[in-house]
Design a protein around this motif. Sequence first.
Motif, PDB file in Angstrom:
ATOM      1  N   LEU A 129       0.832  -1.207   0.000  1.00 28.50           N
ATOM      2  CA  LEU A 129       0.000   0.000   0.000  1.00 28.50           C
ATOM      3  C   LEU A 129       0.864   1.253   0.000  1.00 28.50           C
ATOM      4  O   LEU A 129       0.482   2.281  -0.539  1.00 28.50           O
ATOM      5  CB  LEU A 129      -0.943   0.018   1.207  1.00 28.50           C
ATOM      6  CG  LEU A 129      -2.248  -0.734   1.033  1.00 28.50           C
ATOM      7  CD1 LEU A 129      -3.057  -0.716   2.322  1.00 28.50           C
ATOM      8  CD2 LEU A 129      -3.073  -0.158  -0.099  1.00 28.50           C
ATOM      9  N   ARG A 136      -3.576  -1.699  -8.549  1.00 24.99           N
ATOM     10  CA  ARG A 136      -4.403  -0.509  -8.418  1.00 24.99           C
ATOM     11  C   ARG A 136      -4.494   0.244  -9.738  1.00 24.99           C
ATOM     12  O   ARG A 136      -5.486   0.919  -9.999  1.00 24.99           O
ATOM     13  CB  ARG A 136      -3.882   0.400  -7.303  1.00 24.99           C
ATOM     14  CG  ARG A 136      -2.463   0.874  -7.498  1.00 24.99           C
ATOM     15  CD  ARG A 136      -2.091   1.890  -6.448  1.00 24.99           C
ATOM     16  NE  ARG A 136      -1.502   1.276  -5.262  1.00 24.99           N
ATOM     17  CZ  ARG A 136      -0.894   1.979  -4.311  1.00 24.99           C
ATOM     18  NH1 ARG A 136      -0.831   3.279  -4.385  1.00 24.99           N
ATOM     19  NH2 ARG A 136      -0.359   1.382  -3.278  1.00 24.99           N
ATOM     20  N   LYS A 169     -10.025 -15.082  -0.667  1.00 23.85           N
ATOM     21  CA  LYS A 169      -9.126 -15.002  -1.828  1.00 23.85           C
ATOM     22  C   LYS A 169      -8.044 -16.076  -1.753  1.00 23.85           C
ATOM     23  O   LYS A 169      -7.200 -16.172  -2.640  1.00 23.85           O
ATOM     24  CB  LYS A 169      -8.540 -13.592  -1.981  1.00 23.85           C
ATOM     25  CG  LYS A 169      -7.534 -13.200  -0.913  1.00 23.85           C
ATOM     26  CD  LYS A 169      -7.191 -11.721  -1.007  1.00 23.85           C
ATOM     27  CE  LYS A 169      -6.015 -11.468  -1.932  1.00 23.85           C
ATOM     28  NZ  LYS A 169      -5.440 -10.119  -1.741  1.00 23.85           N
ATOM     29  N   TYR A 220      -9.558   2.431   0.324  1.00 25.59           N
ATOM     30  CA  TYR A 220      -8.509   2.104  -0.654  1.00 25.59           C
ATOM     31  C   TYR A 220      -7.664   0.944  -0.148  1.00 25.59           C
ATOM     32  O   TYR A 220      -7.135   0.162  -0.926  1.00 25.59           O
ATOM     33  CB  TYR A 220      -7.618   3.329  -0.920  1.00 25.59           C
ATOM     34  CG  TYR A 220      -6.705   3.698   0.217  1.00 25.59           C
ATOM     35  CD1 TYR A 220      -7.154   4.493   1.260  1.00 25.59           C
ATOM     36  CD2 TYR A 220      -5.392   3.227   0.267  1.00 25.59           C
ATOM     37  CE1 TYR A 220      -6.323   4.816   2.313  1.00 25.59           C
ATOM     38  CE2 TYR A 220      -4.547   3.548   1.319  1.00 25.59           C
ATOM     39  CZ  TYR A 220      -5.020   4.343   2.336  1.00 25.59           C
ATOM     40  OH  TYR A 220      -4.199   4.659   3.380  1.00 25.59           O
ATOM     41  N   ARG A 221      -7.569   0.807   1.196  1.00 33.78           N
ATOM     42  CA  ARG A 221      -6.764  -0.278   1.763  1.00 33.78           C
ATOM     43  C   ARG A 221      -7.412  -1.628   1.500  1.00 33.78           C
ATOM     44  O   ARG A 221      -6.751  -2.658   1.478  1.00 33.78           O
ATOM     45  CB  ARG A 221      -6.602  -0.061   3.279  1.00 33.78           C
ATOM     46  CG  ARG A 221      -5.785   1.184   3.599  1.00 33.78           C
ATOM     47  CD  ARG A 221      -5.776   1.465   5.081  1.00 33.78           C
ATOM     48  NE  ARG A 221      -7.118   1.777   5.556  1.00 33.78           N
ATOM     49  CZ  ARG A 221      -7.469   1.778   6.841  1.00 33.78           C
ATOM     50  NH1 ARG A 221      -6.593   1.480   7.769  1.00 33.78           N
ATOM     51  NH2 ARG A 221      -8.691   2.090   7.188  1.00 33.78           N
ATOM     52  N   LEU A 222      -8.758  -1.613   1.301  1.00 32.87           N
ATOM     53  CA  LEU A 222      -9.460  -2.843   0.928  1.00 32.87           C
ATOM     54  C   LEU A 222      -9.335  -3.055  -0.588  1.00 32.87           C
ATOM     55  O   LEU A 222      -8.968  -4.132  -1.053  1.00 32.87           O
ATOM     56  CB  LEU A 222     -10.932  -2.726   1.332  1.00 32.87           C
ATOM     57  CG  LEU A 222     -11.834  -3.922   1.029  1.00 32.87           C
ATOM     58  CD1 LEU A 222     -11.370  -5.149   1.787  1.00 32.87           C
ATOM     59  CD2 LEU A 222     -13.276  -3.596   1.409  1.00 32.87           C
ATOM     60  N   ALA A 223      -9.608  -1.985  -1.330  1.00 32.34           N
ATOM     61  CA  ALA A 223      -9.663  -2.115  -2.790  1.00 32.34           C
ATOM     62  C   ALA A 223      -8.302  -2.472  -3.391  1.00 32.34           C
ATOM     63  O   ALA A 223      -8.225  -3.270  -4.321  1.00 32.34           O
ATOM     64  CB  ALA A 223     -10.179  -0.812  -3.398  1.00 32.34           C
ATOM     65  N   TRP A 224      -7.251  -1.887  -2.852  1.00 36.36           N
ATOM     66  CA  TRP A 224      -5.934  -2.037  -3.478  1.00 36.36           C
ATOM     67  C   TRP A 224      -5.156  -3.237  -2.965  1.00 36.36           C
ATOM     68  O   TRP A 224      -3.991  -3.426  -3.306  1.00 36.36           O
ATOM     69  CB  TRP A 224      -5.110  -0.754  -3.311  1.00 36.36           C
ATOM     70  CG  TRP A 224      -5.756   0.414  -3.995  1.00 36.36           C
ATOM     71  CD1 TRP A 224      -6.825   0.381  -4.836  1.00 36.36           C
ATOM     72  CD2 TRP A 224      -5.372   1.791  -3.906  1.00 36.36           C
ATOM     73  NE1 TRP A 224      -7.139   1.642  -5.256  1.00 36.36           N
ATOM     74  CE2 TRP A 224      -6.263   2.526  -4.709  1.00 36.36           C
ATOM     75  CE3 TRP A 224      -4.349   2.470  -3.222  1.00 36.36           C
ATOM     76  CZ2 TRP A 224      -6.178   3.909  -4.850  1.00 36.36           C
ATOM     77  CZ3 TRP A 224      -4.264   3.842  -3.357  1.00 36.36           C
ATOM     78  CH2 TRP A 224      -5.172   4.550  -4.166  1.00 36.36           C
ATOM     79  N   THR A 225      -5.782  -4.045  -2.095  1.00 35.16           N
ATOM     80  CA  THR A 225      -5.107  -5.264  -1.647  1.00 35.16           C
ATOM     81  C   THR A 225      -5.852  -6.498  -2.147  1.00 35.16           C
ATOM     82  O   THR A 225      -5.639  -7.589  -1.654  1.00 35.16           O
ATOM     83  CB  THR A 225      -4.971  -5.294  -0.107  1.00 35.16           C
ATOM     84  OG1 THR A 225      -6.242  -5.018   0.476  1.00 35.16           O
ATOM     85  CG2 THR A 225      -3.968  -4.260   0.362  1.00 35.16           C
ATOM     86  N   GLN A 226      -6.746  -6.324  -3.106  1.00 35.10           N
ATOM     87  CA  GLN A 226      -7.335  -7.476  -3.787  1.00 35.10           C
ATOM     88  C   GLN A 226      -6.344  -7.919  -4.884  1.00 35.10           C
ATOM     89  O   GLN A 226      -5.306  -7.296  -5.071  1.00 35.10           O
ATOM     90  CB  GLN A 226      -8.692  -7.105  -4.379  1.00 35.10           C
ATOM     91  CG  GLN A 226      -9.668  -6.521  -3.367  1.00 35.10           C
ATOM     92  CD  GLN A 226      -9.926  -7.442  -2.183  1.00 35.10           C
ATOM     93  OE1 GLN A 226     -10.221  -8.607  -2.347  1.00 35.10           O
ATOM     94  NE2 GLN A 226      -9.780  -6.912  -0.972  1.00 35.10           N
ATOM     95  N   ASN A 285     -10.713 -11.021  -7.437  1.00 34.78           N
ATOM     96  CA  ASN A 285      -9.768 -12.074  -7.041  1.00 34.78           C
ATOM     97  C   ASN A 285      -9.988 -13.312  -7.876  1.00 34.78           C
ATOM     98  O   ASN A 285     -11.066 -13.922  -7.828  1.00 34.78           O
ATOM     99  CB  ASN A 285      -9.955 -12.407  -5.554  1.00 34.78           C
ATOM    100  CG  ASN A 285      -9.624 -11.228  -4.666  1.00 34.78           C
ATOM    101  OD1 ASN A 285      -8.466 -10.914  -4.431  1.00 34.78           O
ATOM    102  ND2 ASN A 285     -10.657 -10.535  -4.193  1.00 34.78           N
TER     103      ASN A 285
END
Lengths: 322, 345
Positions: A79, B94, A172, B84-90, A130
């Motif tokens: 992140l 990104r 996932k 964004y921490r949820l969306a970008w760790t799938q 996923n």
Amino acid sequence: MNDERIRGEAPGRVQGAPTRDGQSAGGSAVLRADGLGKRYGRRWALSDCTLTIPAGHVVGLVGPNGAGKTTLLQLAVGLVAPTAGTVTVLGGRPAEGPAQLARVGFVAQDTPTYAGLSIADHLRFGARLNHRWDGDAARRRIEQLGLDPRQRAGKLSGGQRAQLALTLAVAKRPELLILDEPVASLDPLARREFLANLLEVAADQRVSVVLSSHLVADLDRVCDYVVVLATSRVQVAGTIETLLATHFRLTGTGRGEPPADQQIIEAHRTARTSTFVVRADAAPGDPAWTVEPVTLEEVVLAYMKQAHGAGDERAARAEARA
Amino acid sequence: MAGAALAIVAVALAFTGPHLVHLYDTTVAPCATNGDCPTATAAFLRTDRTLRTWLGILVLVLPGIIGVFWGAPLVARELEDGTYRLAWTQSVTRTRWLAVKLGVVGAASVAVTGLLSLAVTWWASPLDHAAANRFGTFGQRDLVPLAYALFAFMLGVTIGALLRRTLPAMAITLVAFVAVRLFATSWLRPRLLAPTQLTHALDPNRTGLGSSVSGLSGLLRGHLPAANLQPEPPDIPGAWIYSTRIVDGRGHALTSQVVKADCPALAELNGPHPSGSRVAGPVPEEARQGLANCVTKVGATYHELVTYQPASRYWTFQWYETAIFLAAALILAGAGLWVVRRRLP
């Protein structure tokens, strides 16, 4: 391949032995940080962090607030990008591509979800984003939790939201599950439930887990490996079993020092008695000292205090120079 | 919600549209044979005038609404709420996540604006035809609204990604979009194609005398400039007229000094009215004759110069401006992707 490299670097060490820098030999590493640092503006949230977390454990990352736990975990899931040093997760660069992202499940601090979307929407979101998504397992989990799939995430309690976030991260089918203070905002009952659930998942799916917390009690319940992070450095790392077997409390009369082969972590002196928390491969046999076992919480606190003192000293020295 | 609003507009247009076509076919179309074109056209243009105005405004503001409500929150809200921490760790990078969002919502923006523009253009076509002023409704018809919408959307996304806060991003997007549109309309568009020029001799019947205040400074000085000859705007159907000026052979504009020197009799006409009243009465015959003489005299060395874009260039302008805004939208999309990939969080 990964195994080879790690063994090569640290030959002859016993697996799980506690080390100052967190370098642990044997097994493959789920996370390796080398001189890792992250700066926001002029403030370093994490600096010069070197650590290795072995695979196959439920790892507790513990440290005071502001120690850099969140930054370290966000670096591990990609992140944020490091300002200095490197971090590898399962042998790859964090968030390098879809394959790397798929291998790591992440539950962020305060378990963010889309307040306006229903639980079913979240499961669809997970399925779309996923490629290894296990929809049946996700639906089953929601059912077991007694949640209504039509419920909006914004209306869920903190505990339910955390469970939804965990469901998304687990469905996932990752190889490594990273959780950032997942239970910090939960009441004791929800906290216990969540951690029990997490343990179940870890056992069922044979997934490595890294979770951060500032509460040692949580870690004691679920973890078998602990990393103490304070002032953005690893103070100690190892399996809980090893940590408890190699740390002792020594109490003696007078102001004497404990035997030289003992590493003092914490010292507490009064006029009459001296108490030390020390690290040693075996309990000292010196009859002048009363030897007692320590709890995990005592070990962690001792290291955190030591780091705090060292930090103060460093600051004082820096001030003196200036 | 956007679909519902669009449906309501579509129903309103479907009900009133056929009536407009019928009215045009029965009043304006046969006006040449009836010999009442000016009155028939004027009467027809009064039909549904309010609806026509509001539909035009709707097409004008829809791109701004899309930029503010679909564009600005797209990334900003994720950053603000922490999702964004949820969306970008799938299991999707990104960059891809944003690219898909830009594609889907961008396509929806173009589709919604396109449908509205299509409906309004169809509905207003009899009125537009009668008004013969296509450049006057340039931004409200045909192709350009689609490009404005995509541009506004990408602008909102990028501003949102930079500011990371939804409300400020929405406000800045609105201001920036309005500023860009005004700039493009008033500065850029007139320069896209070199205008055509038309010269003809001064016509005494189509040239009047008057004075115009030019600019704020003239207004502040509080007095009217001296009178000058002023030609009526020429009647070129559908043209976009930049200016109608009286110039000599070398291109110098007619000055009031020249008028004064050539036509001394006109000075009296231009003086303050004896009674002090400003009520315009019928122009006395001798005055009209005096003016006609003056125009003829001035016309010996001066002529009328019309600078304009002919109606036939309407679609060239539509395509040019569409291309410019689409290119700007693409650049903004690239900037948004770069910000999300490299600069965040």
